[in-house]
Design a protein around this motif. Structure first.
Motif, PDB file in Angstrom:
ATOM      1  N   ARG A   1      -3.968 -12.634   6.392  1.00 32.18           N
ATOM      2  CA  ARG A   1      -2.722 -12.584   5.609  1.00 32.18           C
ATOM      3  C   ARG A   1      -2.337 -11.151   5.336  1.00 32.18           C
TER       4      ARG A   1
ATOM      5  N   LEU B   1       4.595 -10.634   6.398  1.00 38.07           N
ATOM      6  CA  LEU B   1       4.402 -12.040   6.753  1.00 38.07           C
ATOM      7  C   LEU B   1       3.705 -12.126   8.115  1.00 38.07           C
TER       8      LEU B   1
ATOM      9  N   GLU C   1       4.306 -13.992  10.435  1.00 36.57           N
ATOM     10  CA  GLU C   1       5.255 -14.283  11.525  1.00 36.57           C
ATOM     11  C   GLU C   1       5.935 -13.023  12.083  1.00 36.57           C
TER      12      GLU C   1
ATOM     13  N   LEU D   1      -8.871 -10.586   0.789  1.00 37.96           N
ATOM     14  CA  LEU D   1      -7.997 -11.060  -0.281  1.00 37.96           C
ATOM     15  C   LEU D   1      -7.854 -10.030  -1.391  1.00 37.96           C
ATOM     16  N   GLY D   2      -8.179  -8.781  -1.077  1.00 38.40           N
ATOM     17  CA  GLY D   2      -8.015  -7.741  -2.087  1.00 38.40           C
ATOM     18  C   GLY D   2      -9.010  -7.865  -3.224  1.00 38.40           C
TER      19      GLY D   2
ATOM     20  N   PHE E   1       0.417 -10.503   3.117  1.00 35.67           N
ATOM     21  CA  PHE E   1       1.392 -10.630   2.032  1.00 35.67           C
ATOM     22  C   PHE E   1       1.396  -9.370   1.165  1.00 35.67           C
ATOM     23  N   VAL E   2       2.445  -9.246   0.357  1.00 36.49           N
ATOM     24  CA  VAL E   2       2.544  -8.128  -0.594  1.00 36.49           C
ATOM     25  C   VAL E   2       1.301  -8.119  -1.494  1.00 36.49           C
ATOM     26  N   GLY E   3       0.629  -6.972  -1.534  1.00 39.87           N
ATOM     27  CA  GLY E   3      -0.520  -6.813  -2.434  1.00 39.87           C
ATOM     28  C   GLY E   3      -1.786  -7.516  -1.991  1.00 39.87           C
ATOM     29  N   ARG E   4      -1.793  -8.104  -0.811  1.00 38.81           N
ATOM     30  CA  ARG E   4      -2.931  -8.913  -0.376  1.00 38.81           C
ATOM     31  C   ARG E   4      -4.249  -8.112  -0.375  1.00 38.81           C
TER      32      ARG E   4
ATOM     33  N   ILE F   1       0.559  -3.130  -4.396  1.00 35.60           N
ATOM     34  CA  ILE F   1       1.721  -3.877  -3.864  1.00 35.60           C
ATOM     35  C   ILE F   1       2.538  -3.028  -2.896  1.00 35.60           C
TER      36      ILE F   1
END
Lengths: 422, 162
Positions: A384, A278, A280, A365-366, A386-389, A393
């Motif tokens: 970002r 994340l 954050e 974005l992958g 995120f998982v897998g971004r 994953i």
């Protein structure tokens, strides 16, 4: 009767109202409606399905092919073709195809398509970038884009705001990216949900336009509806000779109401990294020296601008990328790409062992151009983690500034740029 | 309008990248995209989901990318409704605009368990956890938004105005 924030003033003006209040639902006139090669096809399908056959204004729609171009596969090519045909059919003046394109949120300000005081929607979440120019600008979906293209109007719930007062000046190894990552670390990924982030204070003047664009770009990563900076000399100098329409300056009322006040002393900002998964999860770069990286990406709508290329050059020039690290550098527009070539940056990047690509959102974005395998770690100037971004994953993305990413590419571990900047 | 089905429960900050990974966004075909719904967070979702089933999640559901493909794949999987503690704003907007029913209800989202049988009445905002016997009241939408939903989405409501 309390005053209005800068965002509320722009929205009121575009809704044809004297004043608006937080929570009010309004219909606002749009200055620019934007889409890309991923979101425009969905919008075009909806536009046609609803039976619209003309756009509200061919000069106020921008379609930029940037996510998967030059096309990565047949399906992506079909999507680009659909955008191209729509743009041609409706004589869209701001249509940017391969050769002219750039990453949309670097391209639109550069080309002067957005100006101060505008009300802009884009079918891309990072449309909030243009708040740096003193515009209200927010990300929406494809159906909103379709409705915006047909009518020139969008519905909004008037947001309330968080006031971010900036003071002091950034250290030379820090940039706008460290500011926005720090803020997201403070308030969390939904800390500004449905709200505006309004940046004010004496510290604003010291931030370059590239810093401001980067800061507003990631307002969405705190959940914000928009981020916005006041219009000052830096803004007007940037817009001068570039903006295709006259800037309109809005200022927050002195008695505007803010839901929360946050103070940031820019001189206390340090190189900051968002750890998986994340934005954050922020930590000082200096504490992550044990994280070995497989890849470094410098680019994206967040950090593919000229100043980002400059700091990467300063760090990579005459050095070598660490063994086992792939360093991918992606200038965000063709103009930036050309300037990197003319200034000798591209040669220096290649000599260091990096690869330089034409503009694309690609790896952020992958999509392609730097997908991660299982277990791989990447330090990236993207937005970002995120998982897998960016791929598998079980891969990891560490978000950082261009200085931190370039420094890490040299050492092979996440590195505070102070350590390599002389 | 109602929904009734089994609950698939998810945590806070479910982002649109896990709802529909960008690697599949080289098409806008909803049926093709829907094969990958929730793939990176729950690979079994598409195998198990039955029409009317309900997603229940924590804070900030649908954060990240503006891709409308996210609510679209959830709708295409014939999910009856998404209940969350809160929704990220672009997802919220997109769901309304394309007619995917969503409800914000922190208590329900906290207490309802994975696999529970739940029914939802969209007119009243009443959520019933049939398994536990508990009921919850979600905040109904403001009339402006109800209008969009009743018309069958944003574009349908615009056409109606014209």
């Amino acid at each position: 009767m309390v005053g209005m924030t800068m965002t509320q003033k722009i929205l009121a003006a575009h809704a044809g109202l004297e004043r608006v209040e937080a929570g009010q639902l309004i219909n606002a006139r749009l200055d620019i409606v934007l889409g890309n090669d991923i979101t425009t096809p969905v919008a075009v399908n909806e536009f046609k399905k609803a039976g619209f056959n003309s756009v509200f204004d061919k000069d106020r729609i921008a379609v930029v092919l940037d996510h998967f171009v030059p096309n990565k596969d047949i399906k992506a090519a079909e999507q680009s073709k659909q955008c191209r045909e729509f743009a041609c059919e409706h004589c869209i003046s701001h249509f940017y195809d391969v050769g002219k394109m750039g990453i949309e949120h670097a391209l639109l300000p550069e080309q002067g398509i957005v100006t101060a005081g505008d009300c802009v929607i884009g079918a891309d979440s990072h449309t909030c970038t243009y708040g740096a120019l003193g515009a209200f600008s927010t990300g929406v979906g494809s159906t909103d884009m379709a409705a915006g293209m047909a009518t020139g109007i969008a519905w909004f719930k008037v947001p309330n705001a968080i006031k971010i007062s900036l003071k002091g000046k950034l250290a030379p190894c820090c940039s706008g990216k460290d500011v926005i990552l720090t803020l997201i670390g403070m308030i969390g990924v939904d800390g500004a949900l449905y709200k505006s982030l309004e940046f004010v204070g004496e510290g604003v003047a010291s931030l370059s336009m590239d810093d401001r664009l980067c800061i507003c770009n990631m307002a969405i990563e705190a959940g914000a509806k928009n981020g916005i900076f006041p219009v000052d000399k830096v803004t007007l100098d940037y817009l001068n000779g570039r903006a295709k329409r006259e800037p309109v300056i809005y200022e927050a009322d002195p008695d505007a109401e803010y839901e929360r006040n946050i103070e940031i002393d820019l001189s206390s900002i340090y190189p900051t990294v968002s750890c998986p998964h994340l934005p954050e999860n922020t930590r000082p770069a200096s504490e992550l020296g044990n994280i070995k990286i497989d890849q470094a990406v410098i680019g994206s709508c967040t950090n593919g601008r000229m100043e980002d290329m400059e700091i990467a050059y300063r760090i990579l020039k005459g050095k070598k990328i660490a063994n086992g690290v792939r360093c991918i550098i992606i200038p965000a527009t063709m103009q930036i790409m050309k300037e990197c070539i003319e200034r000798g940056y591209v040669s220096a990047f290649i000599d260091a062992g990096a690869v330089v690509s034409t503009p694309t959102c690609g790896p952020c974005l992958g999509g392609y151009m730097g997908i991660l395998a299982e277990g791989e770690k990447c330090v990236a100037t993207t937005n970002r983690n995120f998982v897998g971004r960016m791929g598998h994953i079980k891969s990891e993305v560490y978000l950082a500034s261009p200085a931190t990413a370039a420094a890490s590419a040299i050492t092979g571990y996440i590195t505070d740029p102070k350590e390599v900047l002389s | 309008m109602n929904a009734k089905g089994k609950v698939f429960k998810y945590p806070d900050n479910v982002d649109t990248d896990v709802i529909i990974p960008a690697r599949y966004l080289n098409t806008s075909n909803a049926n093709e995209l829907a094969l990958h719904c929730m793939e990176d967070i729950d690979a079994d979702f598409v195998k198990k989901v039955q029409p009317g089933d309900i997603m229940v999640a924590g804070w900030n559901f649908g954060c990240g990318s503006s891709r409308e493909h996210a609510p679209l794949v959830i709708k295409t999987c014939r999910t009856g409704c998404v209940i969350a503690k809160s929704f990220a704003r672009i997802f919220y907007r997109n769901a309304i605009n394309i007619g995917l029913p969503i409800l914000e209800c922190p208590d329900a989202a906290e207490e309802i368990k994975n696999g529970d049988e739940v029914s939802v009445n969209f007119d009243t905002g009443l959520i019933v956890d049939i398994t536990s016997g508990k009921t919850y009241n979600a905040q109904p939408f403001p009339p402006f938004i109800q209008n969009i939903i009743k018309s069958g989405g944003l574009l349908a409501s615009l056409k109606k105005e014209v």
